[in-house]
Design a protein around this motif. Structure first.
Motif, PDB file in Angstrom:
ATOM      1  N   ALA A   1      -2.740  45.495  40.406  1.00  0.00           N
ATOM      2  CA  ALA A   1      -2.172  46.781  39.971  1.00  0.00           C
ATOM      3  C   ALA A   1      -0.658  46.792  40.162  1.00  0.00           C
TER       4      ALA A   1
ATOM      5  N   GLY B   1      -1.242  53.213  33.716  1.00  0.00           N
ATOM      6  CA  GLY B   1      -1.845  52.048  34.345  1.00  0.00           C
ATOM      7  C   GLY B   1      -0.853  51.054  34.923  1.00  0.00           C
TER       8      GLY B   1
ATOM      9  N   THR C   1      -0.412  54.371  42.233  1.00  0.00           N
ATOM     10  CA  THR C   1      -0.761  53.441  43.307  1.00  0.00           C
ATOM     11  C   THR C   1       0.432  53.261  44.249  1.00  0.00           C
TER      12      THR C   1
HETATM   13  N1  ATP Z   1      -9.268  52.637  43.316  1.00  0.00           N
HETATM   14  C1  ATP Z   1      -9.078  51.792  42.298  1.00  0.00           C
HETATM   15  N2  ATP Z   1      -9.963  50.824  42.017  1.00  0.00           N
HETATM   16  C2  ATP Z   1      -9.759  49.953  40.998  1.00  0.00           C
HETATM   17  N3  ATP Z   1      -8.706  49.986  40.185  1.00  0.00           N
HETATM   18  C3  ATP Z   1      -7.792  50.938  40.408  1.00  0.00           C
HETATM   19  C4  ATP Z   1      -7.914  51.906  41.472  1.00  0.00           C
HETATM   20  N4  ATP Z   1      -6.845  52.725  41.440  1.00  0.00           N
HETATM   21  C5  ATP Z   1      -6.092  52.301  40.405  1.00  0.00           C
HETATM   22  N5  ATP Z   1      -6.641  51.230  39.812  1.00  0.00           N
HETATM   23  C6  ATP Z   1      -6.079  50.500  38.671  1.00  0.00           C
HETATM   24  O1  ATP Z   1      -4.745  50.151  38.952  1.00  0.00           O
HETATM   25  C7  ATP Z   1      -3.917  50.338  37.823  1.00  0.00           C
HETATM   26  C8  ATP Z   1      -2.789  51.268  38.172  1.00  0.00           C
HETATM   27  O2  ATP Z   1      -3.303  52.574  38.340  1.00  0.00           O
HETATM   28  P1  ATP Z   1      -2.378  53.813  38.625  1.00  0.00           P
HETATM   29  O3  ATP Z   1      -3.256  54.993  38.789  1.00  0.00           O
HETATM   30  O4  ATP Z   1      -1.449  53.485  39.728  1.00  0.00           O
HETATM   31  O5  ATP Z   1      -1.558  53.890  37.252  1.00  0.00           O
HETATM   32  P2  ATP Z   1      -0.497  54.955  36.775  1.00  0.00           P
HETATM   33  O6  ATP Z   1       0.752  54.207  36.426  1.00  0.00           O
HETATM   34  O7  ATP Z   1      -0.381  56.052  37.774  1.00  0.00           O
HETATM   35  O8  ATP Z   1      -1.154  55.494  35.414  1.00  0.00           O
HETATM   36  P3  ATP Z   1      -1.139  56.963  34.762  1.00  0.00           P
HETATM   37  O9  ATP Z   1       0.191  57.072  34.084  1.00  0.00           O
HETATM   38  O10 ATP Z   1      -2.250  56.915  33.772  1.00  0.00           O
HETATM   39  O11 ATP Z   1      -1.343  57.968  35.842  1.00  0.00           O
HETATM   40  C9  ATP Z   1      -4.823  50.854  36.706  1.00  0.00           C
HETATM   41  O12 ATP Z   1      -5.160  49.798  35.862  1.00  0.00           O
HETATM   42  C10 ATP Z   1      -6.038  51.375  37.424  1.00  0.00           C
HETATM   43  O13 ATP Z   1      -7.194  51.208  36.654  1.00  0.00           O
END
Ligand code: ATP
Ligand code: MG
Length: 259
Positions: free
Chosen positions: A25, A46, A51
């Motif tokens: 991630a 994503g 994260t």
């Molecule tokens: N608990 C988890 N288990 C497995 N994969 C996860 C988990 N949390 C996040 N991911 C994966 O990690 C990646 C980053 O997720 P994250 O939620 O940080 O993205 P984001 O940049 O905040 O996206 P968005 O703009 O849609 O909110 C994604 O591909 C997501 O599917």
């Protein structure tokens, strides 16, 4: 600002799952956020924005590398880090004032003091008149202002905001952006603010951090050298438009010719 960084990511990597389903991630993130700085984080869905923020908040652990706040390794949530999510996580059975008092109660602040502080912050976000109302009677913008007052009330030195205005209408959004900047001009807290809105990212920030996806990584850091206080005049200036276009191109990987 030459002091030690307030927030620091060092060679940070975060993976989910294992074996064939291992997913990276965040890969190799190095980033320093200064004390009193407002950084916005943008990037495609994503790319690891939430994260990264959850790691700073102490809600998610790292796979390797480090995340430090005030030079200390993060190993759980703490009162110096206030978190505000997109969905106003208010307790429906508590009034607006009781919601704001919640964190103070946990800290053992006395009743009178709690009440004074809650009303002060509700006043700040323009909700004092609704102190005794229940969340279900509030609009989305009001709920979010209540969540912001609750985060401010425990006086964190870092505000972590994950698309806090994402669900709001454009007008309320602009109002809350101005309110955030207004409050910042007084207390100079460090703010890490995730958004999908490129205008918002530029308007409130000292720097815009652009992340790329697959794997989530640092794409570009864009300095926003627009003057404070910011207002509509700044927002409509050619300098603002130039920066906003630059961020847009970075997010969508478009160079000058393609845009
Ligand atoms: N608990 C988890 N288990 C497995 N994969 C996860 C988990 N949390 C996040 N991911 C994966 O990690 C990646 C980053 O997720 P994250 O939620 O940080 O993205 P984001 O940049 O905040 O996206 P968005 O703009 O849609 O909110 C994604 O591909 C997501 O599917
Ligand atoms: Mg997210």
């Amino acid at each position: 600002m030459t002091s030690a960084p307030k927030i620091e990511f060092r060679n940070l990597r975060k993976t989910f799952g294992e074996g064939a389903s291992l997913f990276t991630a965040i890969d190799n993130l190095d980033l320093q956020i200064r004390d009193g700085e407002i950084v916005t984080v943008v990037g495609p869905s994503g790319c690891g924005k939430s994260t990264a923020m959850n790691i700073v908040a102490g809600l998610t652990d790292v796979s390797s590398g480090e995340c430090r706040v005030d030079g200390k390794l993060v190993n759980g949530p703490g009162p110096e880090r206030g978190v505000i999510f997109q969905q106003y996580a208010l307790f429906p059975w508590l009034t607006v004032r009781e919601n704001v008092e919640f964190g103070l109660r946990i800290q053992g602040v006395g009743k009178k003091d709690r009440e004074t502080r809650a009303l002060h912050y509700l006043d700040l976000v323009g909700l004092k008149a609704f102190a005794d109302a229940y969340p279900k009677t509030l609009s989305g913008g009001m709920k979010q202002r209540c969540a912001i007052a609750r985060a401010y009330a425990v006086n964190p030195s870092v505000l972590l905001m994950d698309e806090p205005f994402g669900a709001l209408d454009a007008l309320t959004r602009v109002k809350l952006q101005n309110q955030l900047l207004d409050t910042w001009s007084r207390d100079k807290r460090t703010v890490m603010f995730i958004t999908h809105d490129v205008d918002e990212a530029v308007y409130i920030a000292h720097r815009v951090i652009v992340l790329a996806a697959n794997p989530g990584r640092l794409q570009e850091i864009i300095e926003v050298d627009l003057p404070f206080p910011r207002n509509d005049e700044v927002r409509l200036s050619p300098e603002f438009i130039t920066l906003r276009n630059k961020v847009w191109r970075a997010v969508y990987h478009r160079d000058d010719q393609a845009a």
